[in-house]
Structure formats: structure tokens, C-alpha cells
Design an enzyme around this catalytic site. Structure first.
Site, PDB file in Angstrom:
ATOM      1  N   LEU A   1       0.846  -1.201   0.000  1.00  0.00           N
ATOM      2  CA  LEU A   1       0.000   0.000   0.000  1.00  0.00           C
ATOM      3  C   LEU A   1       0.876   1.243   0.000  1.00  0.00           C
ATOM      4  O   LEU A   1       0.922   1.994  -0.963  1.00  0.00           O
ATOM      5  CB  LEU A   1      -0.924  -0.015   1.221  1.00  0.00           C
ATOM      6  CG  LEU A   1      -1.692   1.286   1.485  1.00  0.00           C
ATOM      7  CD1 LEU A   1      -2.685   1.563   0.363  1.00  0.00           C
ATOM      8  CD2 LEU A   1      -2.387   1.241   2.837  1.00  0.00           C
ATOM      9  N   ASP A   2       1.557   1.457   1.094  1.00  0.00           N
ATOM     10  CA  ASP A   2       2.484   2.595   1.241  1.00  0.00           C
ATOM     11  C   ASP A   2       3.743   2.058   1.906  1.00  0.00           C
ATOM     12  O   ASP A   2       3.781   1.925   3.121  1.00  0.00           O
ATOM     13  CB  ASP A   2       1.831   3.663   2.111  1.00  0.00           C
ATOM     14  CG  ASP A   2       2.719   4.894   2.303  1.00  0.00           C
ATOM     15  OD1 ASP A   2       3.848   4.895   1.783  1.00  0.00           O
ATOM     16  OD2 ASP A   2       2.289   5.818   3.001  1.00  0.00           O
ATOM     17  N   PRO A   3       4.719   1.636   1.097  1.00  0.00           N
ATOM     18  CA  PRO A   3       4.871   1.897  -0.340  1.00  0.00           C
ATOM     19  C   PRO A   3       4.182   0.847  -1.208  1.00  0.00           C
ATOM     20  O   PRO A   3       4.045  -0.292  -0.807  1.00  0.00           O
ATOM     21  CB  PRO A   3       6.378   1.833  -0.526  1.00  0.00           C
ATOM     22  CG  PRO A   3       6.811   0.794   0.476  1.00  0.00           C
ATOM     23  CD  PRO A   3       5.919   0.976   1.668  1.00  0.00           C
TER      24      PRO A   3
ATOM     25  N   ARG B   1       4.694  14.312   1.633  1.00  0.00           N
ATOM     26  CA  ARG B   1       4.011  13.047   1.902  1.00  0.00           C
ATOM     27  C   ARG B   1       3.611  13.032   3.366  1.00  0.00           C
ATOM     28  O   ARG B   1       4.451  13.266   4.248  1.00  0.00           O
ATOM     29  CB  ARG B   1       4.893  11.845   1.582  1.00  0.00           C
ATOM     30  CG  ARG B   1       5.247  11.719   0.115  1.00  0.00           C
ATOM     31  CD  ARG B   1       6.176  10.535  -0.128  1.00  0.00           C
ATOM     32  NE  ARG B   1       5.458   9.276  -0.207  1.00  0.00           N
ATOM     33  CZ  ARG B   1       5.520   8.315   0.700  1.00  0.00           C
ATOM     34  NH1 ARG B   1       6.244   8.485   1.800  1.00  0.00           N
ATOM     35  NH2 ARG B   1       4.853   7.177   0.548  1.00  0.00           N
TER      36      ARG B   1
END
Length: 1133
Positions: free
Chosen positions: A716-718, A837
């Protein structure tokens, strides 16, 4: 022109329905922006077309030029043969030319290519190492043909007085996509399952001939209906059962389903000698020894015959007109024939004409042998459309382009045929105006003046030689170019030949058959020719042809009939090893095992991409240190097995990795270098969801040398964040834009109904990891200024955030580590003045966590009272943090108010509201309770993590939520409007059969599984350590994610580029500024524009909000100019 890197795409001109394209806009984007050194493409020119499935503007958006003039192109791509005037000199063409078998109707096209010194590559001749064609549309023909026939079946039944669910189904071309057509078929199936079919038409039996790609595609649609497959031998029993129940007047389950039956050659013929059984090899060689039985054993029980097999004239027909007439007189239930092969005058004799996409049926009346173009009257309906795949032009083009794009680099950049890989060299019929050596037989075949096979051989033009004989050749004459060798033998001996019959296999599994009248002036010469051809057919008996596989060609002297049938495709299988059995594992395992399964998930029923068409069956092995954990993961998942594995045990690790095609590591990052090293040695690809770190980076060169791909940050993130970002950024760059601002937010938070504690947060993973992540320093760029936030101040740097598309969410964001590295990673370092971010939380999270940190709850230092043999209580622990600084706390009773006042008096919270919420959190976590703290706790950090793990966990019915939001601001030259692009992913946990899968597990596990799937399908060519930032990864991955149900909301706003339209951060003294009223601006509070984010309270005003609030865009622009020029706004505005 050859090899100049400029690629052209033809406008198809052969048929009004031909809407397919060799490359879609997404393929073009990858080729144009993947780097010319990597893709071989510098420019793509697309001929304009108003009927193409992808409109010209879509190609233009990704950077293609739109022009009728393709004269600058070194390589021109098409689907069907172009008009002769479209052939340009010194240019390479690729399309289905239908010339390599010397097809008479296409020889003018070949002559034109030769005359223009052009080059010709034929898709049909691009064959893989497995011997099968790589570029074909067979399954799409089966899918479209089946949908079309079900559509017609509903109309036919209505004319016979029966209303059926099929009546609501449209023709394939009426649906916007294959997925939509499948959804409609599923809807029909649901109606059959609930309301049933009229008993008068049951049992409804679909008979499929053959088992190749066409049949698989047709059955893929059929399987969307409630169905049961019946062996051919059980068909009579099925009808006997139906007859008995009808006589008893009972309604049975049969009306709520349909039946399928797949037949192959052994069900169609039997040996004429009753003492001999069917033998496929013998049947191929001697079909004259077999008699047809399909009309006796199968057809009497068929409601619909779906003809999907390849047939040649030396076979017995599947169904003759006479046989059909006898069947219908005996009240056969046959309603129609879907001849998807469109074999005119072929295996089904009544099919004497092709039909059109917009008029796909004719009616044949066997009682008077007449043909009609309506649905009324006696007889049966028949479809025979010869261009079926174009009905699903979008998906067919995507599938085709996925494969073709792999060859474009070689085709676009190679000037000489010797530079091409062998499979493309073999597919080149003409190069630079000269037939290549493999196809030198074509003019020989043209000179032989091929006869019509229906004429008697005596009528043939005699070879002008004294001695002649008829020789029959069968085998892979054209796809393995054995015809060249045979003709070389004849001509080298000064013999001559005349081609009497030529029947060519329609795929690489099917052999071809030719009859040659061979002549010579000397009997000994003719005998020598026959002997040499015999040696070619039997290489094991000849030193000259030693090494050739036996039986690649067969030969008979005198009239001889040989035959061959399409081989059944064998099921492709693949295997994936998943290391780690946490929550993320199960969604990944379920996703992979659904590919190619008999009971695929709903999303897969309506989705196909690229080589997913191959229906690869995926076997998953889940490995964990504790076998029980792995067994819990695979419970109820077909094609998944659990094993115990310690990755530190090298022998065991290597053993399991060696058994699979791809490995997914869901282990802690510290394990990835060990797993990666093993994968490199064993040449297996690896996928992880973890960040690329130093240990992983060191594997890059080793992986490249071994031809191994290590795909990291595929979660997902990352993961999804990379893919969404690069799609937006590359889309902007393709259109000449410049990224001015890139802002990304992501967070895993409780769904609103589950955010039922003062912190409005729960943990789906380790609290320890989450708290440590919240203490990392961060760096970002805002309007050209670099901002650093120390880890100690991270929680206090949280800022209020509202998303225009989700106004109900009261959110805040915290800077997420070093944002600047993404400027380099995304290629925007030198253009974006803002790169940020952030981590999303519900509003108030940061201030509460910051207060807890100042109190000391997150301290990792050992606390003396936790070292005592007598264990302290949580209340004692709380007093150790607070009472020593404040003597007002009552040890016998402690309330939220007491805690709040103490926090304020100690200066740990400046705002009363924050202190109140912090006190509520402390009480909610149970720090006021008198239960003892376990021995495992040695620090305040340990105690806090334990309490949070206990009190902030999700219950069985509660769901989490993942929210990701990107904003990309794009400037364009020449005064074009600035654009603000937004993309949002919102996903909540899913509950099925009483079990909840978290949104975090889905959004991490599914991307990792998609990465493995892309590798199984050879979609990722790049080797080494990768992130999903290249189009070859993120384009198909995002498509699959959306098909799976992870929806991405995309929006864009345009506004005039005055000076700067980045979000404005405005501090306020108190209250919420009501600065905007309809059609005018009134300032009610003193506002100050700030350039950083150091002010505690601020309001974010974006052009989106202004456009929403105001009608007059002129006032908006004036207001923005005022703010940006004065830097201050006083009480009077």
C-alpha cells in the site's frame, strides 16, 4: 527508414466492424515514456480513425502524433491487410497478411510489398519455444460467439412460444466491455437459477466440439450460467431421466440449470473394424478407416452445437445435411448451431455462408433444404461470423498489445534481419523487398498453378515430364518450413512439380497436407526424388537428415489421405511460495489461487488482462515458522497448502524456493536479503511489500546477472502510492506539463463507526512499530523551502486537513519521513516546488499522542518500580509519571478531571481541550486501574504498548479503513490552464462468512499478489531490484486492482495560471473564518498568509474550495492575486 524508432499504427480499412488495434494508448505510453534505449521507440504516429475502439484523442494524450502521413515510420503496425495504396517504400509492416501459404487472393499485396522494397512480418508466424502461436484471438472468438448465440437463442425460443432469460441478453458488440457482457450473462444465470427454464425445452444441452482456445473461450461464457457437465456417454441417460420425470408430472432441478458436454475426435468417429478401438494416432494417419458416429451418439441429444474445432476435407464430416434431416424427422431437440470456426462447407455441411455481426443468424429448414434470414418457422438457427474477436475490441486489443509490445523494441530498432531474435526472423516473410530464405517456396507454389481439389486428378495440367507420380506430404510443412526442403529436393534433382492439393493447418499444433504431382524425364531420377523425400520423412533412417524429430513429416506415393486435428491445450500450472502467515497473507493466497480455478472469484469472472487469458492455474504454498499459523491461513482455500519453514534453515529454504516459480516474502525486512540471495541463486523472482534498503540494493547487480526480478515496495504505502503517483505524473509529462506540486496522504485508520475511543485510532499491527514510526524525523519541501521536523516534535506538527471529495472526514496529517527522496524517485526533483508526503489520522490524534509523549508514556528508559520483585499496578505506574510533579493527586481515587488538571498544571498541554482528550485516553487505556503490570514490561514504552494492544485492538466485527489521497498540480506552457489532479483510494475492511479481512491486509496483500501474477505471466521484463514506478508494472497492476474492487476516485480541476494556485495556509486568531459568501468576499477575522506550517492553527484554502464557494471566477482570481501580492489581509479585506 528501417530501425529508426518511429512506429506507425494503421487505420483499419478492410471491414466496418474492425475496431481492434495492435497497440492501445496505454501500450503506447509505456513505449514512449519507458526510455527509447529500453523500448526502441522514439515516436508513434497514429493514422486518424473514427471507428477505432480507442479514440484519437486518447493516443494524443499519451504523446502520439495523429497524422494520415506515415512516411516517416520505419515500422507500421496493423491488424488486417491494408489497402495496396497504403504500402510505403522501405518500411517494415506487421499484420495478419495471409500470404505465407501463397493464398491466391492475397498475392497482389505480397507483390506490392516486394515492389516497394518493404519488409513484412506476419503475426501468425510469431511462434514461441513451445511451438504455439504467441499472437492470436481464439478465446475472444469463443467468448463473443457464445454470447451472440445465447442472444439469438432467446429470440428463437420466443418465436417458438417460450419466454426464457436469454431474451434479455444482447449481442456481444452492444456491451461496452467483456466484463459488461459477462455481467449480463451472470444476470441471466441468476434468473435461470431462481426462476428456472420452461420444462418444454429441457434438458438444455450445449455440445462443444474441440478443446482448444476457441472452445475454452466459449465455455468460459457458458460456465457463467448454472451448469453441469455431462460425459458424452451419459447423454442418453440424461434424457431418459427427463422423460421419466415429465411423465410423472414433476418439476425437477433440471429446469434450473443447463448442461454442457465437450466432445473430441473419439466421440465423433469409430473404427470400421468392430474389433478395433479408437486410436488417435491411427485416426490421424488413416481417417478412411473410421466412420462418423457423432450424428448417432451425440447430436440426437444436443440442444445447441457449439462448433470450435479445426477440420479438413479428409475427415468425416461432423454432421451432413442428410444426417441432420434424419435427426429432425426423429424430433431431435437441436435448436441451433454456433459455428464459431466459421468453416464454410466444412465439418457441418449446412453452413454454406458467413453471417454478419449485425445480422449473425440464418435459419435452415432441413425439411425442404431451404435457407431463411428470420427467426420464424421450422428448422434451426445458425451463426457463422468470421470476425468475432472485434466484438470485444477493447479487451482483444489489450491482450494482443500486451504480447506485441514485447517485440516492438526489436522490430522498431533493428535495421538488419540478423539483429532480430530467432522467433522474429522466422516471422519475416519479406525483408527489404526480398523474400527471406524460409519463404522462397511461395513463388514456386504460385507457378504450380494450384488446382481445385474437387477436380479429378486427370483434369490437372500434366507435368511436362516423361515419368510422373503423385506424392502426398503431411506434417508441419509451413510453420516448420519443411515444404522448402521438399521442393529443394525436387528441383535439385532437375525434377518438376505441380501442386494438386494444399490444405494448411490453422494453428501450430495442426499439420498441413499437400499433394504434389512430381515428374522427371528419367525413371531413376524420379525414384531418387521419392527416396530423398522418404528420407526427409524418416530422418532416423537417413544420415543426411540425422537429428530431425521423427514424424515431423510423412510421405506416401500414390493418392493418400492424411489427417490431423487440433491438439487439446494442456492446462498451464504455476506455483507461488508465500513466506509469512500474518494477516496480509490470506488475501494474497486467495487472490492467486482464484486464477485459473474452476470457481474463480466474482471479479475474475468479468475480467481478463493480457496472458490471464491462458487461464494459468496457480498453486500457493504458505510457509511459516509455526505450521499452525500457515494452516489457519490456507483453511478453505483450494490449491493452497501449508508448510513449516524456518528461513534461517538454508537447506529447507532452498528446497521450497526451488519448487516454485515466484516467491512473495511477507517477512520482516531483515529477512529479505536472505530470501533474495536464495532466489537469485535458484533464478526465482521475488516480491516484497517492504522498502528498498541497503541490504536489498546490494542484490541489484546479482539479480540482473541472474535474470531475476526482485520487486519491492509492492504493497500500500509503499506500493499503490507509487503506482498512483507515477500514473498521474507521467500522464502530465506526456501532455507537456510540468509538476508544480505533489502532495500525498495515506493512512490506515478505523472506519468511522469503529473509531470509538478518545484517540479515534486502533492498531491492526504492532503498536510498538506504529509509535516508533511516529517518532521519526521528517523533511519536505513547501513552495521551494525545505522544512525539517524533528522526531520529538512530529506529533505536534500535525495539521488539520479536509478533503473536498470527503468533507465528512475530520482528518489531520503528519509529515511522513523524508519526502524529498520521492522527488528523485518520481523524476520531479527539479520541477516541483512542493513535495509533501503525509500520514493521515483523525483530527486530535497528534495532539493527544504528543501529550502522552511529553508525560513520558513512550520513554524507553527502564523505570525502577518495574524492576521491583513486587509488581506495581497501572495506577502506581501512572502516579510515577504524574504524582512526583504534583502533590494534589489522590491515590485512592483518580478521575479524568484530576488527570486533566495535573497535565495542564505541569505545562504538558497548553490547551484545555487537548488535556481533556488526553485524560480520557489515559483512562480509556486503563492506566488508572489497580491491576498488576506483567513482568515482561520494563519501561513506560513497554507498558503503553501492552495497554494499547489490549484496549485499541479491533473486535471481531469492527472494520478498519485505508484512505490514500494524491494531489498533483500541473503547469502548462503557452498560457494553458493549470490543472489540479486528485486521486483517492478509499477501502474498508470486508466481512465474508463471519470473517473480517482488514483493509490494510487487502491493500498490502493484493498488490503483492498482483506483482507475483505479473511475473508468472512474464509481464515484467526488467531485471534487478525494482519499485513499481515503471509503466510495465503500474499500468496492468492498477487495472487489476480496480477490477478486484479497490476503486480509485480520479478528479481534475482547471484554473487560470495567475501566479500560484498552491493551497494557501492561513492562520486565524480564533474561530473559523467565514471569508467566503456567494458572489462577494467579506473578511471577518484577521488573516495572515504563512509560508510554512509552524503555526498551530490554520485553514487550508484551495482553488477547488474557492470555485465551490464563489460563482464569479474573476473575483476568485482578484482575491488570489491580492493574497499573493500583499502577503496580508486586514479586517477590511
Amino acid at each position: 527508414m528501417l530501425g529508426n524508432g518511429v512506429v506507425g499504427i494503421l487505420s483499419e480499412s478492410t471491414n466496418k466492424w474492425e475496431r481492434r488495434v495492435p497497440l492501445t494508448p496505454s501500450h503506447c505510453a509505456r513505449l514512449l515514456h519507458g526510455g527509447s534505449k529500453k523500448t526502441g521507440v522514439t515516436r508513434i504516429i497514429v493514422q486518424p480513425s473514427t471507428k477505432r475502439i480507442h479514440h484519437d484523442a486518447l493516443y494524443e494524450d499519451v504523446g502520439c502524433d495523429i497524422s494520415e502521413d506515415l512516411s516517416e515510420c520505419g515500422l507500421i503496425l496493423g491488424i488486417k491487410q491494408p489497402k495496396l495504396d497504403m504500402i510505403l517504400p522501405d518500411t517494415a509492416y506487421t499484420f495478419f497478411s495471409h500470404t505465407h501459404k501463397a493464398q491466391k487472393e492475397n498475392m497482389p499485396l505480397l507483390d506490392k510489398i516486394l515492389a516497394e522494397r518493404a519488409s513484412l512480418f506476419d503475426y501468425e508466424l510469431i511462434v514461441g519455444d513451445h511451438g504455439r502461436r504467441l499472437l492470436a484471438f481464439g478465446k475472444f472468438a469463443g467468448r463473443a460467439g457464445m454470447v451472440d448465440f445465447l442472444h439469438g437463442l432467446g429470440q428463437r425460443y420466443l418465436n417458438l412460444g417460450y419466454s426464457t432469460p436469454f431474451l434479455s441478453l444482447g449481442a456481444s458488440y452492444t456491451y461496452s466491455s467483456l466484463a459488461a457482457a459477462k455481467a449480463a450473462v451472470i444476470s441471466v444465470g441468476e434468473e435461470i437459477a431462481t426462476a428456472g427454464l420452461p420444462s418444454g425445452i429441457c434438458p438444455l444441452v450445449f455440445v462443444f466440439t474441440g478443446s482448444g482456445n476457441v472452445s475454452q473461450g466459449a465455455q468460459e461464457i457458458f460456465k457463467l450460467l448454472p451448469h453441469v457437465y455431462v460425459d458424452p456417454g451419459r447423454l442418453p441417460g440424461l434424457f431418459e431421466t427427463a422423460k421419466d420425470t415429465t411423465e410423472l408430472g414433476r418439476a425437477t432441478k433440471r429446469v434450473f440449470q443447463v448442461y454442457g458436454c465437450v466432445v473430441t475426435s473419439q466421440d465423433m468417429v469409430e473404427h470400421k473394424d468392430p474389433s478395433k478401438f479408437f486410436d488417435k494416432v491411427d485416426y490421424y494417419a488413416h481417417p478412411e478407416n473410421y466412420r462418423p458416429i457423432f450424428h448417432e451418439k451425440i447430436a440426437p441429444f444436443a440442444s445447441v452445437i457449439v462448433n470450435c474445432m479445426y477440420w479438413e476435407k479428409r475427415y468425416p464430416r461432423l454432421l451432413t445435411i442428410k444426417q441432420l434431416q434424419n435427426l429432425m424427422r426423429n424430433r431431435c431437440p437441436l435448436m441451433g448451431i454456433a459455428d464459431i470456426t466459421c468453416d464454410i462447407g466444412g465439418s457441418i455441411e449446412l453452413v454454406n455462408q458467413t453471417t454478419l455481426i449485425d445480422s449473425p443468424f440464418f435459419r435452415y429448414d432441413p425439411f425442404d433444404d431451404s435457407y431463411h434470414h428470420d427467426m420464424e418457422g421450422s428448422g434451426l438457427i445458425c451463426s457463422a461470423v468470421d470476425i468475432l474477436p472485434t466484438e470485444f475490441a477493447r479487451e482483444a486489443s489489450q491482450h494482443f498489445g500486451d504480447i506485441l509490445s514485447q517485440f516492438i523494441r526489436s522490430l522498431a530498432s533493428s535495421k538488419h534481419i540478423e539483429e532480430l531474435p530467432s522467433h522474429l526472423q522466422r516471422a519475416c516473410i519479406v525483408h527489404g523487398g526480398m523474400l527471406t530464405s524460409l519463404y522462397e517456396y511461395i513463388p514456386r507454389m504460385r507457378k504450380s498453378d494450384l488446382e481445385d481439389v474437387s477436380k479429378p486428378s486427370e483434369a490437372a495440367h500434366p507435368v511436362k515430364m516423361k515419368y510422373t507420380t503423385l506424392i502426398s506430404l503431411s506434417g508441419h510443412l509451413f510453420d516448420q518450413f519443411l515444404i522448402n526442403e521438399a521442393l529443394d529436393i525436387i528441383e535439385a534433382a532437375s525434377g518438376s512439380f505441380h501442386l494438386v492439393t494444399c490444405q494448411v493447418g490453422q494453428n501450430t499444433n495442426a499439420m498441413s497436407y499437400s499433394e504434389l504431382k512430381v515428374g522427371a524425364d528419367d525413371k531413376l531420377v524420379l525414384d531418387k526424388i521419392v527416396d530423398s523425400l522418404t528420407s526427409l520423412a524418416n530422418p532416423n533412417e537417413s544420415k543426411e537428415f540425422k537429428g530431425r524429430k521423427k514424424n515431423t513429416i510423412s510421405l506416401k506415393v500414390g493418392r493418400f489421405k492424411d489427417t490431423v486435428e487440433m491438439e487439446a491445450d494442456t492446462e498451464k500450472k504455476a506455483s507461488v511460495l508465500i513466506l509469512g502467515a500474518g494477516r496480509v497473507c490470506r488475501p494474497a493466497a486467495e487472490f492467486l489461487t482464484s486464477i485459473g480455478s474452476d470457481s474463480p472469484q466474482e471479479w475474475l469472472k468479468s475480467f481478463r488482462i493480457g496472458d490471464l487469458e491462458e487461464q494459468t492455474c496457480v498453486q500457493v504454498i504458505v510457509a511459516s515458522l509455526f505450521l499452525k499459523d500457515a494452516e489457519e491461513i490456507v483453511e478453505g482455500i483450494p490449491n493452497a497448502t501449508a508448510v513449516q519453514l524456518d528461513v534461517m534453515n538454508q537447506e529447507s529454504l532452498y528446497n521450497y524456493i526451488s519448487q516454485v516459480d515466484v516467491v512473495i516474502s511477507l517477512l520482516p525486512p531483515s529477512c529479505h536479503s536472505t530470501v533474495g540471495g536464495a532466489c537469485i541463486q535458484l533464478k526465482k523472482h521475488l516480491v516484497t511489500a517492504s522498502y528498498v534498503d541497503d541490504s536489498t540494493t546490494k542484490l541489484d547487480e546479482l539479480a540482473k546477472r541472474s535474470g531475476v526480478t526482485i520487486l519491492c515496495e509492492m504493497g500500500l504505502d509503499p506500493g499503490i502510492d507509487h503506482m498512483m503517483a507515477m500514473k498521474m505524473i507521467n500522464h502530465a509529462h506526456v501532455r507537456g506539463g510540468r509538476i508544480k506540486s505533489f502532495i500525498s496522504y495515506c493512512g490506515g485508520i478505523p472506519s468511522p463507526e469503529s473509531a470509538n475511543n478518545p484517540l479515534a485510532y486502533k492498531f491492526s499491527w504492532s503498536p510498538a512499530g506504529a509509535i516508533r514510526a511516529g517518532r521519526n524525523p521528517s523533511t519536505y519541501r513547501y513552495h521551494g523551502e525545505v522544512v525539517h521536523v524533528d522526531g520529538e516534535n512530529l506529533y505536534d506538527s500535525a495539521k488539520r486537513l479536509r478533503l473536498a471529495d470527503f468533507p465528512a472526514f475530520a482528518l489531520e496529517c503528519l509529515p511522513n519521513r523524508d519526502s524529498l527522496i520521492y522527488g528523485d524517485l518520481y523524476g520531479i526533483e527539479n520541477e516541483a516546488s512542493t513535495i509533501f508526503r503525509g500520514t493521515l489520522r483523525y483530527e486530535g490524534f497528534g495532539s493527544i499522542m504528543g501529550s502522552l509523549a511529553r508525560i513520558g508514556f513512550f520513554s524507553t528508559e527502564v523505570i525502577p518500580i518495574l524492576e521491583n520483585q513486587k509488581r506495581p499496578t497501572y495506577r502506581t505506574f501512572l502516579f510515577s509519571l504524574l504524582k512526583t510533579r504534583n502533590g494534589n493527586l489522590n491515590e485512592t481515587a483518580i478521575w479524568e478531571k484530576d488527570i486533566m488538571e495535573t497535565i495542564v498544571s505541569l505545562g504538558l498541554c497548553k490547551e484545555t481541550e487537548t488535556a481533556i482528550q488526553t485524560a480520557k485516553t489515559i483512562v480509556f487505556l486503563g492506566f488508572h486501574e489497580e491491576s498488576e503490570i506483567p513482568n515482561s514490561c520494563r519501561s513506560a514504552f513497554d507498558v503503553t504498548c501492552l495497554r494499547m494492544e489490549e484496549r485499541l485492538a479491533y473486535s471481531g466485527t469492527e472494520k478498519d479503513m485505508v484512505l490514500m489521497h494524491h494531489e498533483v498540480e500541473v503547469d502548462f506552457p503557452n498560457g494553458q490552464r493549470t490543472e489540479n489532479h486528485r486521486a483517492t483510494l478509499l477501502e474498508c475492511g470486508r466481512t465474508k462468512n463471519g470473517k473480517t479481512t482488514t483493509a490494510m491486509a487487502l491493500t498490502v496483500g493484493i498488490p503483492a499478489a498482483i506483482g507475483a501474477l505479473l511475473m508468472l505471466q512474464n509481464k515484467i521484463d526488467t531485471k534487478g531490484v525494482l519499485r513499481p514506478i515503471d509503466p510495465e508494472i503500474y499500468v496492468p497492476a492498477l487495472d487489476i486492482l480496480e477490477a478486484y474492487g479497490l476503486k480509485l476516485l480520479k478528479k481534475m480541476d482547471q484554473f487560470r495560471n495567475v501566479r500560484s494556485y498552491a493551497p494557501l495556509y492561513i492562520s486565524m486568531e480564533k474561530g473559523t473564518p467565514r471569508c467566503f459568501q456567494k458572489s462577494k468576499i467579506t473578511v471577518h477575522a484577521k488573516l495572515t498568509i504563512i509560508s510554512g506550517t509552524t503555526h498551530k492553527q490554520f485553514f487550508a484554502i484551495s482553488p477547488t474550495a474557492l470555485n465551490f464557494a464563489l460563482d464569479d471566477t474573476t473575483i476568485i482570481e482578484m482575491f488570489l492575486v491580492l493574497l499573493l501580492s500583499t502577503k496580508r489581509v486586514d479586517e477590511n479585506g
